[in-house]
Design a protein around this motif. Structure first.
Motif, short mmCIF file in Angstrom:
data_model
loop_
_atom_site.label_atom_id
_atom_site.label_comp_id
_atom_site.label_asym_id
_atom_site.label_seq_id
_atom_site.Cartn_x
_atom_site.Cartn_y
_atom_site.Cartn_z
N GLN A 170 31.73 44.37 40.78
CA GLN A 170 31.78 44.37 42.25
C GLN A 170 30.53 43.73 42.84
O GLN A 170 30.61 42.87 43.73
N GLY A 173 30.43 40.01 42.50
CA GLY A 173 31.56 39.30 43.08
C GLY A 173 32.55 38.78 42.05
O GLY A 173 33.23 37.78 42.29
N LYS A 174 32.65 39.45 40.91
CA LYS A 174 33.52 38.97 39.85
C LYS A 174 34.91 39.61 39.85
O LYS A 174 35.78 39.21 39.07
N LEU A 175 35.13 40.62 40.69
CA LEU A 175 36.47 41.20 40.76
C LEU A 175 37.44 40.21 41.40
O LEU A 175 37.07 39.44 42.29
N ALA A 176 38.67 40.25 40.95
CA ALA A 176 39.70 39.40 41.57
C ALA A 176 39.85 39.76 43.05
O ALA A 176 39.70 40.94 43.41
N PRO A 177 40.14 38.79 43.90
CA PRO A 177 40.26 39.07 45.35
C PRO A 177 41.31 40.12 45.68
O PRO A 177 41.22 40.77 46.72
N THR A 178 42.29 40.28 44.80
CA THR A 178 43.37 41.24 45.07
C THR A 178 43.00 42.67 44.67
O THR A 178 43.77 43.60 44.96
N ASP A 180 41.03 46.08 44.94
CA ASP A 180 40.21 46.92 45.81
C ASP A 180 39.28 47.77 44.93
O ASP A 180 39.78 48.52 44.08
#
Length: 201
Positions: A170, A173-178, A180
């Protein structure tokens, strides 16, 4: 001649230098920061930091020790002594998350940096040990209450590994945009608690 510094003067300057160093380390990375740049950020002569720290490595150790101490204090305050074991564990997790998201620069210096000379700094070692303790004491409470069986340190490291991995994804910024982040944490911990045979929160 330079004036004689009191112990309060020394401690206050060291504290301010660590604050400046944390910001520079986070912005540019420890390898890119020099003692001269630290002095410039403080508005002092290039030789002044050497009156308080032997070198940049010592400053980095002090910055990390302060961060680990703040982290441990946050978890200790978040858990408190009165809550039931499961609630203590939940509160420890929440305090961990809040610290990492509120102080991501400090968090990354704590856990995302390998300082080979760590053993040379007793204050840093003590702060690391205190922080590590906060990540197992709530598990010990669940074991003593009969909610869990197993090795408290191993189980504590399981919780820590899962939470750290999710938070680093998180923060960077490596989590997929979809995805939560809160939903991911809820699902991951529900799965982990179910596997350990613990009641769901």
């Amino acid at each position: 001649m330079p004036r004689v510094l009191s112990s309060e003067d020394i401690e206050e300057f060291r504290r301010r230098l660590c604050v400046a160093a944390e910001a520079l380390f986070a912005e540019r990375g420890p390898e890119a920061v020099t003692m001269r740049e630290l002095a410039t950020a403080m508005g002092v002569s290039p030789m002044t930091p050497y009156r308080y720290f032997q070198d940049k490595d010592a400053i980095l150790a002090a910055v990390r020790a302060a961060a680990f101490t703040r982290f441990a204090e946050a978890l200790e305050a978040g858990v408190g002594p009165a809550a039931a074991p499961m609630e203590q564990s939940r509160q420890a997790g929440m305090a961990y998350i809040e610290f990492a998201l509120a102080q991501p620069q400090a968090y990354r210096l704590m856990f995302d940096l390998n300082q080979p000379t760590e053993a040379d700094y007793p204050d840093l070692q003590a702060a690391v040990a205190r922080a590590r303790r906060t990540m197992t004491v709530h598990v010990e409470g669940m074991i003593q209450a009969g909610l869990l069986q197993g090795d408290a340190e191993m189980i504590g490291h399981m919780f820590w590994s899962v939470l750290h991995g999710m938070l680093m994804l998180q923060i960077t910024g490596k989590l997929a945009p979809t995805i939560d982040p809160q939903a991911l944490r809820r699902l991951m911990f529900a799965t982990l608690l179910r596997g350990l045979g613990l009641p769901q929160p």
